[in-house]
Structures are given as structure tokens and as C-alpha cells.
Design an enzyme around this catalytic site. Structure first.
Site, PDB file in Angstrom:
ATOM      1  N   SER A 101     -63.569 -76.791 -77.522  1.00 41.83           N
ATOM      2  CA  SER A 101     -64.453 -77.451 -76.552  1.00 41.83           C
ATOM      3  C   SER A 101     -64.105 -78.918 -76.294  1.00 41.83           C
ATOM      4  O   SER A 101     -64.685 -79.549 -75.408  1.00 41.83           O
ATOM      5  CB  SER A 101     -65.920 -77.351 -77.008  1.00 41.83           C
ATOM      6  OG  SER A 101     -66.110 -78.044 -78.212  1.00 41.83           O
ATOM      7  N   LYS A 135     -75.384 -80.410 -78.096  1.00 45.65           N
ATOM      8  CA  LYS A 135     -74.454 -81.448 -77.629  1.00 45.65           C
ATOM      9  C   LYS A 135     -75.161 -82.452 -76.717  1.00 45.65           C
ATOM     10  O   LYS A 135     -74.940 -83.669 -76.827  1.00 45.65           O
ATOM     11  CB  LYS A 135     -73.279 -80.793 -76.903  1.00 45.65           C
ATOM     12  CG  LYS A 135     -72.352 -80.023 -77.838  1.00 45.65           C
ATOM     13  CD  LYS A 135     -71.239 -79.312 -77.097  1.00 45.65           C
ATOM     14  CE  LYS A 135     -70.324 -78.571 -78.066  1.00 45.65           C
ATOM     15  NZ  LYS A 135     -69.242 -77.854 -77.391  1.00 45.65           N
TER      16      LYS A 135
END
Length: 776
Positions: free
Chosen positions: A673, A716
Site C-alpha cells: 500500500s 489510516k
């Protein structure tokens, strides 16, 4: 001679009956009894010796003693150094206690019970029979010395004869008292004969057993001998084994066993009947029967079907977690309509401290089920789930059957804690054993190795907890995954106000009139003293404030209310542990802010790169995993393939080495990611255009320059908000996930979905890229 209405001191006796004409030494320690003896000595009078019904009673009253005793005289009294008194008493005659007084010591009005004179041959015959039987008794009994027989044969008084023989028999206190209370002499002789007959029979059996067993055993078999002796005695007195067997049969009929389990239990009872009661095999069978009859079979508790009440309980116990609450209410709604609903199998996945285990308790409370918990952390043995086979010594059922016995109902809520921490080794794989337990199509016939019969787990509501989904795929497939992401700052403040502060005040004996922690102070604790997805550390820090406030209150001795605010928070918690808003102070070349998912929530990840003269080598450091290293190589290839558009000459690649580093080198990092963050860093370092400090990004990169979706979006975004980031770049395919993100997070961040790396550079770089012109 006794006088009418005269009060005689009473001495209650424990574990002894004194008969007339008997001289007995007694040790007296109770205050009342000592005072009674003192009164007898001072007044030169007799004392009533009467036996207690229960020897354990320290302060007996009129109901605790028998109503017939012996009038006695004190022959000798000696005070011992420890405060007790040794007294020698002689029984004179039987007396009946008419009225008892309990003052400084016990006294009573008495009536003498005279012995009737012997007028018939029947009594004389009974006396002879008793003497003959007593001779037999003395021969068999090793407790009575032979000299007693000589003394008894010289007694002419039949009443004294009966009392003397009674005193030497090993009888219960109640039986000895019955002999004292005998109305006539012939009655007493009859009772003595009855008791002696029983004792002689028992002694004969005991001697017979002793002689028989003695021939069979060696010195090392003493324990075996004692067991055999006990067994034989029990057999003669009454068959206890039949009682045990009938008790098991009653329990089998009473318990709603399945046909298979009932047949198995009856077989085991039949096996037990043919075994020796003291054998080790019999103990194994008894343990098995106890287990199979103790676990709940079709014993369902009443499940709550009131949706409003269930919702109230869930809301009161936990703040937020709407998705989990909605799933529970859905289940209850279906249950309210259908008679039989398979228990759902939920897996609560989230970082530590977000309330997974406590949520399990709340669900049990809301659904009206009994709650049972089993921790699976570190378990490596498959037998801990399925149980051990009965061939092994000390074998027992597994955690599932043990939990069901503990729950007491066949439809509890069963919490399997830390399911992702299961291990495996040469003893088997417990996660594979759980496949049957957690499959609604199979768990109605769960077979424990110990029980060896199918047990229905379909009514059980299984809830599992985990910090990550790093577990076998078949196990994941059997559970409904419900993610519990980290709490937002506002949610943490609300949880602290509603749950943590009242709980901490109660645990530390703090009154609300003594201490007030403002909302701003709580927010400061969250920002500067904790860095977590849950609220465990927040609870610890608030508890520290409470303890210090209690100390301050006790030392000052003033009833002054302590106010904890954001300004004086450091007085209680010390220097700030974390910086709130971790973004860089200025834009840097080759430094990009990435976003990472961890087991404790989201985190900010800085990706740094520097260039230096060299041969086009890329160096990677920061304890990176294989996937992350490949992500750097992919990003570098994309940069090289787009070099003209990016204004980078091919010579620069050949003459420049690049060192990519992800700080906090001791922490392992992996995953794809950070792909677009790697790409942005490499472009920045090669073009010398700085990256905006207030922009964070997450997304996987492909060789075509496309941005692929990632997981853990909520965690996140929460970490970005905590870190003071203003703009977050996410993959276009993750745009759909924004529906589950709290509104205050979406308001606090500018979230930009992108599909290609070109869009990323336009947002992230603080400067314009000048493409290379084609050479004609």
C-alpha cells in the site's frame, strides 16, 4: 439425698456418658463449666453430669443437652498451668433434669430415677447372657483389656453390671445415652445384648477379612489391604454400590440425553456394576458418567426477544460500534419470528483496547444468554479443543465441552478470545479442530474425543475476537467478519466521559466532588500521552490522574476540589510523550508521508530517499518485507518508463544511486500500500521538486501507473487526522468505503480519490514538472 426444688450445678460433657458407680477423670476448659465445679467444691454439693447432643457447640443451652444424666460427686480437683481443670468424678445415680437454668453457669432441678429391684428370673437370665456375650466381645476386641472381664465377673449388683459393661462398649454417644435412659434393668440388658451382637458380628467379619487378606498380601500391599477391608465392611453393613448405580440410573433418566449418549451412558453403568468399587477403571468410568451427565443437554435458557431492551443494553455498555450492534439486533429480530435459528458465528477483528472482549459480554447480556469465555492465545494442542481420549491417564474433555458445563445451558454465548494467536506443532493444529466447532452445518454433531458421542452446538452463539485476519483461510471462511476500527478522538472523549472516568473514580475511591477532569484535559491526554486505536492507555493515564488526586487530597487535608485542565495536565502526567500533528515543518525533497495499517490501528509512515553519484543502484533499508521491496522496484520502473514526461534524462538513472529508507528501522514493515508514496518520493528526489508536507497517501502501484485499492482505510484516515494531515490521497476503488468513515473524519480531511499516478503528482508535488522535449 436430693432435696426438692434444689438447684444442682450442671456440667455438660462432650463425647462421653458417665454412668452411676463409674469413676472418670475429666478435663474441663470452658469458663461456665469451671465456675460450676468451683461452686460444687465451695458448697460441698453434688454435680449433674449430662452429655451434649452436639460436641461442637461451645456454649450449650437447655436444648443442646440430653434430659437424663448422672448425679455425681467430685473426688479430686486439680488446676493445670494452662487454665484448664482436671477433675475426678464418681457417678452416684441416674437423674432426670426437670428444669434447666442458664445463668453464670448451668443449674437444674432434678428428679432421681431409682433402679427397680430385681424380682424375676428373666432379668437374671438376661444378666447371665450379657456376661457371656461380653466375654466373647472381649476376646474379639483388642481395645478392651482382659482384666475388665475379671472385674465384671465379681460384680453382684446387676444395675452396676449393666452400667460397667455399657461403659466398655465402643458405641456411639446416642447409643450410650439410650442405655443410660433405659427405664428398667431388663430393657437395658436387652439393648446391651443387641449392641453387642452387632459389634461381635462386625468384629468377626473384620477378623475374617483380616485373616483372609493377610494371607494374600505382602508388606508392600498395605494400601490394597485397607481398601479390601473397607470394601468388605461396606458389603456387610449395606451395599453402597447399588445406591451409586441407582443414583446414576436416575440421573440418566432425568437428563435429556440424545439416544446415542443415553445408550453410551447405560453401557458405562453396566460396566461399572461389574467392576470392583475401588479399582482405577471404576474411577475412570465414574468420571466419564459425571461429565456426560453434567453438561447441559437440550437445556436452553430463555433468550431475550425484546429488541428495544437489547438495544438499550448495547448502547449503555459501548459507545459507537454501530455495525456490530446492528448485526446483533438483526439476529434477535429473526429469532423473535423463527422458533429455531442457528447461532451466528461472529469474528470481531480490531486493534487492542477497542472493546472486543467486553462487547462479547454485552451481547450475552442483551440476548439473555449465559456467558462463557475461552482464551485461545498460545494454544498449540488440538486435544485442548477436542479433548483427550479416555485411554490416557488424567484425560479430560476439551475447552468446548468444559465451557458448556460451566455455562449450564445449551445455548450460551461462547467467546473464543484471541483466535488469531493459535499455534500448531507436533501435537496437532487447534485451528483445524475449530473448523467443526465454527461450522453451523457440522457443529450439531460435534464429537469430543473424551465423550465419544455427538454433542449439539447449533444453539450456541459463537463470538471470536482477533487483532488481525492472519489465520487459516478455511477458518476465516466459517466466520462473519466484523471489523472494529480504532476510535476517533471525539469517540474517545465520549467513552472517557461515559465509561472510563466513572469506572476509575469507583476503583480509586474518588468522589466527583473531589476531582473534575475537563473535556479539554481528556483531549490533551488522548493527543499528547497516548498513541493507540483503543482506549487502554487512555484508561491507565486517567487512573494515574485519579491516584495522584487522591494522594494530593490526603496530604493537603483540605476539602478542595481538584480541577484537571489542559493547562495543568503535565503536573499529573509529566512531560508530553507524543507530538500531535507529526507532519514535517516544511516541504522536503524526497520525503513523502505514507499511511500504514498496524495491529494497534493506523500510523503515519515517512518514506525518505536521497540521491548520490553512482551506477544506478537502488539501496533499501528500514527492515522492509519482500512485498515492500518489490513495491520500490515497481515504483522505480514506472519512474523510468515515464522519464520523459517527468523531465528526467536517462543518463541521470545510469549515474545516480538512490537510497530509500523508511524510518523506525527496528519495526518490520511490509505490504504494497505504500506504492504511490514510493513513486512520489523517487520522482521528488530525481526532479528536486519538494513534496507537500500536509499531504499523505496510500495505494498500490502497477507497472502501468494505475493505483489499486488497499485495506484498513478507516485506521489510516484516523492516523492522518491524528497526525495533523490536511489532504489524503486514496485509490479511486476505495471511494465506496468512505460511506463507513465517521463524518467528523471526512470533515477534518480533504480526501482525494485517484486512479493514476499522474494525478498523485499533481496533488503531492509543490512545483511543476517540466517534461523533456523530443529531439527531432
Amino acid at each position: 439425698m436430693t432435696k426438692k426444688n434444689e438447684k444442682y450445678p450442671v456440667l455438660p460433657l462432650r463425647d462421653i456418658v458417665v454412668y452411676p458407680k463409674m469413676i472418670v477423670p475429666l478435663f474441663v476448659g470452658r469458663d461456665k463449666s469451671i465456675r460450676a465445679l468451683q461452686e460444687v467444691v465451695n458448697g460441698d454439693q453434688n454435680i449433674v453430669l449430662v452429655t451434649q447432643k452436639d460436641a461442637s457447640v461451645e456454649e450449650p443451652n437447655s436444648n443442646d443437652i440430653y434430659k437424663v444424666g448422672t448425679l455425681g460427686t467430685v473426688l479430686q480437683l486439680l488446676k493445670l498451668p494452662d487454665g484448664t481443670v482436671k477433675v475426678l468424678v464418681e457417678g452416684l445415680e441416674r437423674v432426670k433434669l426437670d428444669k434447666i437454668y442458664n445463668d453464670d453457669f448451668m443449674t437444674a432441678n432434678i428428679t432421681v430415677m431409682p433402679d427397680m429391684p430385681i424380682e424375676d428370673k428373666e432379668t437374671e437370665g438376661a444378666a447371665r447372657a450379657v456376661l457371656s456375650q461380653f466375654e466373647e466381645y472381649v476376646k474379639l476386641s483388642k481395645k478392651t483389656p482382659p482384666e475388665v472381664l475379671v472385674a465384671v465377673n465379681q460384680i453382684d449388683d446387676y444395675s452396676k453390671l449393666a452400667d460397667t459393661i455399657a461403659s466398655h462398649l465402643a458405641l456411639k454417644i446416642s447409643d450410650k445415652q439410650a442405655l443410660l435412659e433405659g427405664a428398667t434393668l431388663s430393657e437395658r440388658f436387652e439393648k446391651i445384648l443387641e449392641f453387642m451382637d452387632a459389634e461381635i458380628t462386625l468384629l468377626e467379619v473384620e477378623n475374617k477379612i483380616r485373616n483372609r487378606v493377610k494371607k494374600q498380601m505382602e508388606k508392600s500391599q498395605k494400601e490394597y489391604y485397607l481398601n479390601e477391608q473397607m470394601k468388605a465392611i461396606q458389603k456387610e453393613l449395606g451395599d453402597d454400590e447399588d445406591d451409586e448405580i441407582s443414583n446414576y440410573m436416575k440421573r440418566i433418566e432425568k437428563t435429556k440425553l440424545s439416544k446415542e449418549a443415553k445408550d453410551k451412558a447405560l453401557t458405562e453403568v453396566k460396566k461399572l456394576k461389574s467392576m470392583s468399587a475401588m479399582s482405577s477403571e471404576a474411577t475412570v468410568v465414574r468420571n466419564y458418567l459425571d461429565w456426560i451427565l453434567d453438561i447441559p443437554w437440550k437445556k436452553r435458557s430463555k433468550v431475550n426477544k425484546e429488541l428495544d431492551k437489547a438495544m438499550e443494553i448495547l448502547e449503555a455498555d459501548h459507545y459507537g460500534l454501530d455495525k456490530v450492534k446492528e448485526r446483533i439486533i438483526e439476529y434477535l429480530a429473526v429469532q423473535a419470528r423463527a422458533d429455531k435459528v442457528k447461532g451466528p458465528i461472529l469474528c470481531l477483528v480490531g486493534p487492542p483496547g477497542v472493546g472486543k472482549t467486553s462487547l462479547g459480554k454485552s451481547i450475552a447480556k442483551a440476548t439473555g444468554r449465559s456467558f462463557v469465555r475461552a482464551s485461545l492465545g498460545g494454544m498449540r494442542d488440538e486435544a485442548e479443543i477436542r479433548g483427550h481420549r479416555r485411554t490416557y491417564i488424567g484425560s479430560m474433555p476439551g475447552k468446548i465441552v468444559k465451557g458448556m458445563k460451566k455455562a449450564g445451558t445449551s445455548n450460551p454465548l461462547f467467546l473464543l478470545d484471541e483466535i488469531d494467536k493459535l499455534g500448531n506443532d507436533y501435537r496437532g493444529d487447534p485451528s483445524s479442530a475449530l473448523l467443526e466447532v465454527l461450522d453451523p452445518e457440522q457443529n450439531q454433531t460435534f464429537n469430543d474425543h473424551y465423550l465419544e458421542v455427538d454433542y449439539d452446538l447449533s444453539d450456541v452463539m459463537f463470538v471470536t475476537t482477533a487483532n488481525s485476519l492472519d489465520m487459516p483461510r478455511p477458518l476465516l471462511d466459517r466466520m462473519e467478519i466484523i471489523r472494529l476500527s480504532g476510535y476517533t478522538e471525539d469517540e474517545k472523549v465520549e467513552i472517557a466521559k461515559r465509561h472510563l472516568i466513572p469506572k476509575i473514580f469507583a476503583e480509586n475511591a474518588v468522589k466527583s466532588t473531589e476531582l473534575n477532569i475537563t473535556d479539554d484535559a481528556v483531549r490533551s491526554v488522548i493527543r499528547y500521552y497516548t498513541r493507540e486505536a483503543g482506549v487502554r492507555n487512555l484508561e491507565r493515564e486517567l487512573a494515574t490522574i485519579a491516584r495522584k488526586a487522591v494522594k494530593e487530597t490526603l496530604l493537603s487535608n483540605k476539602a478542595k476540589k481538584i480541577e484537571v485542565t489542559e493547562k495543568n495536565i503535565d503536573k499529573y502526567l509529566g512531560v508530553i510523550k507524543y507530538r500531535f500533528g507529526e507532519m514535517e515543518e516544511k516541504d522536503h525533497v524526497g520525503v513523502t508521508t505514507g499511511l500504514a495499517w498496524t495491529e494497534v490501528g493506523g500510523d503515519i509512515l515517512f518514506i525518505e530517499a536521497v540521491d548520490m553519484p553512482g551506477k544506478g543502484i537502488i539501496k533499501q533499508t528500514g527492515k522492509l518485507g519482500e512485498v515492500m521491496k518489490e513495491s520500490i522496484e515497481t515504483a522505480y520502473s514506472v519512474v523510468r518508463s515515464h522519464s520523459k514526461e517527468l523531465g528526467i534524462t536517462s543518463e541521470l538513472f545510469e549515474k545516480t544511486d538512490i537510497h530509500v529508507h523508511v524510518p523506525e528501522g527496528a519495526t518490520p514493515k511490509d505490504g504494497p500500500s505504500a506504492g504511490i508514496a514510493m513513486y512520489t518520493t523517487l520522482v521528488s528526489v530525481l526532479t528536486k521538486i519538494p513534496v507537500r508536507k500536509d499531504v499523505a497517501m496510500t495505494g498500490e502501484i502497477t507497472l502501468q501507473g494505475r493505483v489499486l485499492p488497499i485495506g484498513g482505510l478507516k485506521e489510516k484516515l484516523l492516523s492522518a487526522l491524528r497526525g495533523g494531515i490536511k489532504t489524503v490521497i486514496i485509490p479511486k476503488d476505495n471511494e465506496k468505503d468512505l460511506a463507513e468513515i465517521p463524518d467528523n473524519v471526512k470533515k477534518g480531511l480533504k480526501i482525494i480519490p485517484v486512479a493514476n499516478v499522474k494525478e498523485v503528482l499533481k496533488i503531492a508535488l509543490n512545483g511543476k514538472i517540466k517534461p523533456l522535449k523530443d529531439k527531432n
